[in-house]
Scaffold this motif. Structure first.
Motif, PDB file in Angstrom:
ATOM      1  N   THR A 106      -7.079  -5.562  18.167  1.00  0.00           N
ATOM      2  CA  THR A 106      -5.742  -5.288  17.645  1.00  0.00           C
ATOM      3  C   THR A 106      -4.852  -6.525  17.666  1.00  0.00           C
ATOM      4  OG1 THR A 106      -5.046  -4.552  19.825  1.00  0.00           O
ATOM      5  CG2 THR A 106      -5.820  -2.857  18.283  1.00  0.00           C
ATOM      6  N   ASP A 107      -5.250  -7.567  18.394  1.00  0.00           N
ATOM      7  CA  ASP A 107      -4.473  -8.797  18.447  1.00  0.00           C
ATOM      8  C   ASP A 107      -4.913  -9.819  17.391  1.00  0.00           C
ATOM      9  OD1 ASP A 107      -3.020  -7.799  20.528  1.00  0.00           O
ATOM     10  OD2 ASP A 107      -4.295  -8.688  22.072  1.00  0.00           O
ATOM     11  N   HIS A 108      -5.929  -9.498  16.619  1.00  0.00           N
ATOM     12  CA  HIS A 108      -6.428 -10.426  15.593  1.00  0.00           C
ATOM     13  C   HIS A 108      -5.357 -10.618  14.506  1.00  0.00           C
ATOM     14  CE1 HIS A 108      -9.069 -12.114  12.516  1.00  0.00           C
ATOM     15  NE2 HIS A 108      -9.868 -12.426  13.525  1.00  0.00           N
ATOM     16  N   PRO A 109      -5.190 -11.838  13.999  1.00  0.00           N
ATOM     17  CA  PRO A 109      -4.147 -12.083  12.987  1.00  0.00           C
ATOM     18  C   PRO A 109      -4.316 -11.246  11.715  1.00  0.00           C
ATOM     19  CG  PRO A 109      -5.052 -14.160  13.785  1.00  0.00           C
ATOM     20  CD  PRO A 109      -5.845 -13.069  14.405  1.00  0.00           C
ATOM     21  N   VAL A 110      -5.547 -10.997  11.313  1.00  0.00           N
ATOM     22  CA  VAL A 110      -5.775 -10.195  10.106  1.00  0.00           C
ATOM     23  C   VAL A 110      -5.309  -8.763  10.341  1.00  0.00           C
ATOM     24  CG1 VAL A 110      -7.556  -9.275   8.578  1.00  0.00           C
ATOM     25  CG2 VAL A 110      -7.685 -11.648   9.338  1.00  0.00           C
ATOM     26  N   VAL A 111      -5.603  -8.218  11.478  1.00  0.00           N
ATOM     27  CA  VAL A 111      -5.193  -6.845  11.799  1.00  0.00           C
ATOM     28  C   VAL A 111      -3.678  -6.751  11.853  1.00  0.00           C
ATOM     29  CG1 VAL A 111      -5.316  -5.032  13.553  1.00  0.00           C
ATOM     30  CG2 VAL A 111      -7.354  -6.352  12.985  1.00  0.00           C
ATOM     31  N   ARG A 112      -3.028  -7.740  12.468  1.00  0.00           N
ATOM     32  CA  ARG A 112      -1.568  -7.726  12.538  1.00  0.00           C
ATOM     33  C   ARG A 112      -0.942  -7.853  11.154  1.00  0.00           C
ATOM     34  NH1 ARG A 112      -0.880 -11.906  17.355  1.00  0.00           N
ATOM     35  NH2 ARG A 112      -1.642 -13.143  15.635  1.00  0.00           N
ATOM     36  N   THR A 113      -1.526  -8.689  10.293  1.00  0.00           N
ATOM     37  CA  THR A 113      -0.993  -8.858   8.943  1.00  0.00           C
ATOM     38  C   THR A 113      -1.133  -7.576   8.131  1.00  0.00           C
ATOM     39  OG1 THR A 113      -1.605 -11.193   9.012  1.00  0.00           O
ATOM     40  CG2 THR A 113      -1.160 -10.242   6.846  1.00  0.00           C
ATOM     41  N   VAL A 114      -2.294  -6.943   8.213  1.00  0.00           N
ATOM     42  CA  VAL A 114      -2.506  -5.689   7.479  1.00  0.00           C
ATOM     43  C   VAL A 114      -1.568  -4.607   8.002  1.00  0.00           C
ATOM     44  CG1 VAL A 114      -4.180  -3.845   7.071  1.00  0.00           C
ATOM     45  CG2 VAL A 114      -4.863  -6.226   6.809  1.00  0.00           C
ATOM     46  N   ALA A 133       1.381  -5.042   9.331  1.00  0.00           N
ATOM     47  CA  ALA A 133       2.734  -5.353   8.848  1.00  0.00           C
ATOM     48  C   ALA A 133       2.890  -4.988   7.375  1.00  0.00           C
ATOM     49  CB  ALA A 133       3.038  -6.828   9.067  1.00  0.00           C
ATOM     50  N   LEU A 134       1.882  -5.264   6.567  1.00  0.00           N
ATOM     51  CA  LEU A 134       1.953  -4.902   5.148  1.00  0.00           C
ATOM     52  C   LEU A 134       1.985  -3.395   4.958  1.00  0.00           C
ATOM     53  CD1 LEU A 134      -0.422  -7.515   3.500  1.00  0.00           C
ATOM     54  CD2 LEU A 134       2.044  -7.332   3.237  1.00  0.00           C
ATOM     55  N   ARG A 135       1.246  -2.673   5.758  1.00  0.00           N
ATOM     56  CA  ARG A 135       1.264  -1.209   5.652  1.00  0.00           C
ATOM     57  C   ARG A 135       2.612  -0.632   6.056  1.00  0.00           C
ATOM     58  NH1 ARG A 135      -4.770   0.457   7.731  1.00  0.00           N
ATOM     59  NH2 ARG A 135      -5.823  -0.175   5.822  1.00  0.00           N
ATOM     60  N   ARG A 136       3.288  -1.273   7.016  1.00  0.00           N
ATOM     61  CA  ARG A 136       4.625  -0.820   7.381  1.00  0.00           C
ATOM     62  C   ARG A 136       5.620  -1.074   6.257  1.00  0.00           C
ATOM     63  NH1 ARG A 136       5.188  -3.939  12.207  1.00  0.00           N
ATOM     64  NH2 ARG A 136       3.170  -3.515  13.085  1.00  0.00           N
ATOM     65  N   LEU A 137       5.419  -2.167   5.497  1.00  0.00           N
ATOM     66  CA  LEU A 137       6.328  -2.486   4.399  1.00  0.00           C
ATOM     67  C   LEU A 137       6.166  -1.532   3.220  1.00  0.00           C
ATOM     68  CD1 LEU A 137       6.188  -6.373   4.299  1.00  0.00           C
ATOM     69  CD2 LEU A 137       8.116  -4.945   4.968  1.00  0.00           C
ATOM     70  N   HIS A 138       4.992  -0.945   3.075  1.00  0.00           N
ATOM     71  CA  HIS A 138       4.740  -0.070   1.929  1.00  0.00           C
ATOM     72  C   HIS A 138       4.362   1.319   2.439  1.00  0.00           C
ATOM     73  CE1 HIS A 138       3.527   1.658  -1.705  1.00  0.00           C
ATOM     74  NE2 HIS A 138       3.160   0.576  -2.330  1.00  0.00           N
ATOM     75  N   SER A 139       5.347   2.225   2.393  1.00  0.00           N
ATOM     76  CA  SER A 139       5.103   3.567   2.925  1.00  0.00           C
ATOM     77  C   SER A 139       4.612   4.545   1.866  1.00  0.00           C
ATOM     78  CB  SER A 139       6.396   4.108   3.548  1.00  0.00           C
ATOM     79  OG  SER A 139       7.385   4.246   2.551  1.00  0.00           O
ATOM     80  N   GLY A 140       4.595   4.137   0.602  1.00  0.00           N
ATOM     81  CA  GLY A 140       4.128   5.020  -0.456  1.00  0.00           C
ATOM     82  C   GLY A 140       5.238   5.741  -1.185  1.00  0.00           C
ATOM     83  N   HIS A 141       6.489   5.476  -0.830  1.00  0.00           N
ATOM     84  CA  HIS A 141       7.607   6.092  -1.535  1.00  0.00           C
ATOM     85  C   HIS A 141       7.873   5.352  -2.839  1.00  0.00           C
ATOM     86  CE1 HIS A 141       8.741   7.403   2.697  1.00  0.00           C
ATOM     87  NE2 HIS A 141       8.368   8.495   2.051  1.00  0.00           N
TER      88      HIS A 141
END
Length: 148
Positions: free
Chosen positions: A107-115, A117-125
């Motif tokens: 969970t501390d891997h940079p790729v996991v953190r980036t994904v 963060a992107l998922r938090r930015l796009h909630s599907g609304h």
């Protein structure tokens, strides 16, 4: 993952082909007609000709611009083969993406953190779709401006 997704996709494809073949006016296949391609080519030619566009804007809509020869558009063997190759490649890449299981990352891997963060930015609304569309258009405009 078993064979059920492939069977379901094949079934939906067969239903779509049946609907296309049995439709009375074939309005569903309008994108495949060469006349549509010719009309789109003519519209693109008129839109991208700066002199004709300037005449239409400056002189006004009362004087139609002179018509020029529309480029001929027709299906060619290389065009059809490239289209089929593109569809086959897209299907292969999508299948590989669905079936591939990558390595388990912490969970501390940079790729996991980036994904994450992107998922938090796009909630599907709907607002998210519009915001990302605006960001994409702004990036495209910026890329076009920097080329000239």
């Amino acid at each position: 993952m078993g064979t059920w997704p492939y069977l379901a996709a094949g079934w939906v494809l067969l239903i779509a082909l049946y609907a296309l073949v049995t439709s009375r006016n074939l309005i569903h296949a309008i994108g495949c007609l060469p006349a549509v391609a010719a009309a789109l080519a003519h519209g693109a030619e008129v839109f991208t000709d700066p002199a004709r566009y300037a005449d239409a804007v400056l002189i006004g809509p009362g004087t139609p611009p002179e018509a020029e020869a529309t480029p001929t558009t027709w299906w060619t063997a290389p065009g059809v083969l490239l289209g089929l190759l593109s569809a086959l490649l897209a299907t292969a890449l999508a299948t590989a993406a669905v079936l591939h299981r990558g390595p388990a990352l912490s969970t501390d891997h940079p790729v996991v953190r980036t994904v994450r963060a992107l998922r938090r930015l796009h909630s599907g609304h709907l607002g998210d779709y519009l915001a990302w569309l605006t960001v994409g258009l702004a990036a495209l405009c910026l890329a076009l401006v920097t080329q000239t």
